[in-house]
Design an enzyme around this catalytic site. Structure first.
Site, short mmCIF file in Angstrom:
data_model
loop_
_atom_site.label_atom_id
_atom_site.label_comp_id
_atom_site.label_asym_id
_atom_site.label_seq_id
_atom_site.Cartn_x
_atom_site.Cartn_y
_atom_site.Cartn_z
CG LEU A 53 -1.85 -1.17 1.43
CD1 LEU A 53 -2.54 -1.07 2.79
CD2 LEU A 53 -2.88 -1.26 0.32
CE1 TYR A 103 0.00 8.54 -6.82
CE2 TYR A 103 -2.05 8.68 -8.07
CZ TYR A 103 -1.33 8.16 -7.02
OH TYR A 103 -1.91 7.27 -6.16
CE LYS A 107 -0.20 3.91 -7.14
NZ LYS A 107 0.28 3.51 -5.78
CG HIS A 279 -45.69 11.48 37.48
ND1 HIS A 279 -44.33 11.32 37.65
CD2 HIS A 279 -45.86 12.72 36.93
CE1 HIS A 279 -43.69 12.41 37.24
NE2 HIS A 279 -44.62 13.28 36.79
N PRO A 280 -47.34 7.48 38.80
CG PRO A 280 -46.43 6.55 40.75
CD PRO A 280 -46.26 7.69 39.79
#
Length: 368
Positions: A53, A103, A107, A279-280
Site C-alpha cells: 500500500l 503520478y 503508479k 407518574h403512578p
C-alpha cells in the site's frame, strides 16, 4: 499467515492492520515510511503474503513519485524473488495509472514491476487500480474530497466546490479491506488484475448535499437512509470525523403533570421512535387512529393498556411491565390508553409507523 503490509500507517493500511488483528489465523507485520529499508528484506523473509500500500501521492518534489512508487515496488519485488518462495503480492494501484501525468506514470511503473515478478517467477501478483477510497481515518484536506467534506462539515468549517457536476468514482475502505483479505486466502500463480466492488458514482454537489443532510438530522431528527449502500458508508465516514465533544447531542423534552415525552429519531419512510414517562395512577392516550399504527414497550414500571372498538364497543385489556419484554400494538379503529398501575414512574418506548403530521395527525380523541 504472516502478512506484511507496506504503508501500514496510512489510511488503507490502518484499516487493514486493524481488521487482520481481529481475525484468527493472521499475523500482521507493518512497514511504513519511518522504517528503514534495511528491515524490509528481513520482514519479506518472514512474510507469507505482502499487501503493498505504500506510495507517494503528494510529494514536495515530483521526482519523489518515482522513488516512492516505482523504486520501492521494484525493490520489494526483488526481495520477494530473492527468497525463492512464492509470496502472494497485492499491489494497490490507482485509476490514475491510465493518465499521462507524473503520478499516473509512477503508479503504472509500479504495476510493471509487479507484472515482471509474476511473469519471471510465477509469483502470485494481484493488481488493483482503485478509484477514490473513502472511510474512517482518511486524512482530510489531503487527497480525498470525501474526507475533506466530512471533516469540515462535522467541525463547522467551510467547504469549497468548484464544479458541482464533477463526477466521482468511489470505493469504501471496508470493501477494499474485505477484498484484499478474500484474495489472500487463495491467490492463483502469476499476474491477475481485479477490482473492488461496489464502485459508487456521485457528483461533487450531491456529495456535499448528502453530508450536509447528515449534519442537519440532529436538528430535524429525521435520519437519512443510512442502512445500505453509499449512504450507509458515507454516514459511517461522516460520524468518524465528529470530535469527541460532539459525540452527544440534546433532544427536545416536553413535560406536564403526567410526565415527559421525548422524540428520539424520525425516519423518512419507516416512522419515528420516542419515549414517554407517566407518574403512578396517570393515564395517557385516549384516542384512536384510522391508519397509523404504534408499538409500545414498557421498559420500567407496570402498565395496563385499555382498548375499545370504536364501532362495536368491544373492550380488551393488556397488562405488562418492564420485567417482561412485550410489545403492545395499537390497532386502527380501536381507541386505546395506557395507565401506570405501579407505585413508581413508568417509562415506555414508542414506535409509530409515520412521523407525526400536525396537519393530518390521524389521532382522534376518544375515551376507552
Amino acid at each position: 499467515m504472516k502478512v506484511l503490509v507496506t504503508g501500514s500507517n496510512g489510511f488503507i493500511g490502518k484499516n487493514l492492520m486493524v481488521r487482520l488483528g481481529e481475525l484468527e489465523g493472521y499475523d500482521a507485520i507493518g512497514f511504513d515510511r519511518d522504517d528503514s529499508l534495511d528491515y524490509l528484506a528481513e520482514w519479506v523473509e518472514r512474510a507469507d503474503a505482502v499487501v503493498h500500500l505504500a506510495g507517494i501521492n503528494r510529494p514536495k518534489d515530483v521526482k519523489e513519485f518515482a522513488e516512492g512508487n516505482v523504486d520501492l515496488t521494484v525493490r520489494l519485488c526483488e526481495l520477494i524473488a530473492a527468497t525463492g518462495r512464492k509470496i502472494p503480492l497485492i499491489i494497490s494501484s490507482s485509476i490514475q495509472a491510465e493518465l499521462a501525468n507524473p503520478y499516473g506514470n509512477s503508479k503504472r511503473g509500479a504495476e510493471v514491476a509487479g507484472q515482471a515478478l509474476a511473469e519471471n517467477t510465477g509469483n502470485p501478483v494481484a493488481i488493483y487500480r482503485l478509484p477514490g477510497v473513502f472511510g474512517k481515518w482518511c486524512r482530510p484536506n489531503y487527497n480525498s474530497v470525501v474526507a475533506t467534506f466530512c471533516h469540515n462539515i462535522a467541525n463547522d468549517l467551510p467547504i469549497q466546490i468548484n464544479d458541482p457536476a464533477a463526477a466521482l468514482k468511489l470505493v469504501y475502505v471496508d470493501d477494499v479491506v474485505g477484498e484484499f483479505i478474500r484474495v489472500l486466502k487463495g491467490m492463483p500463480a502469476g499476474l491477475f488484475r481485479s477490482e473492488v466492488s461496489p464502485v459508487y458514482s456521485i457528483t461533487l454537489g450531491d456529495l456535499a448535499t448528502q453530508i450536509e443532510m447528515f449534519k442537519n438530522c440532529r436538528e430535524s431528527l429525521v435520519s437519512e437512509r443510512v442502512g445500505t449502500g453509499l449512504v450507509r458508508a458515507l454516514y459511517a465516514t461522516y460520524v468518524s470525523y465528529l470530535p469527541p465533544a460532539k459525540f452527544a447531542y440534546d433532544l427536545p423534552k416536553y413535560g406536564d403533570e403526567r410526565g415527559v415525552f421525548v422524540e428520539m429519531l424520525k425516519t423518512q419512510d419507516s416512522g419515528q421512535f420516542s419515549f414517554f414517562t407517566a407518574h403512578p395512577g396517570i393515564t395517557r392516550g385516549g384516542h384512536y387512529h384510522h391508519t397509523k399504527t404504534e408499538k409500545f414497550l414498557v421498559i420500567k414500571g407496570s402498565a395496563r393498556f385499555g382498548f375499545r372498538h370504536v364501532v362495536t364497543n368491544e373492550r380488551y385489556e393488556v397488562s405488562t411491565s418492564g420485567d417482561r419484554p412485550q410489545v403492545v400494538e395499537t390497532v386502527p379503529g380501536w381507541t386505546h390508553d395506557i395507565t401506570n398501575v405501579g407505585e413508581n414512574e413508568m417509562v415506555v418506548m414508542l414506535w409509530a409507523n409515520e412521523i407525526f403530521d400536525r396537519d393530518r395527525p390521524d389521532t382522534i380523541a376518544s375515551k376507552v
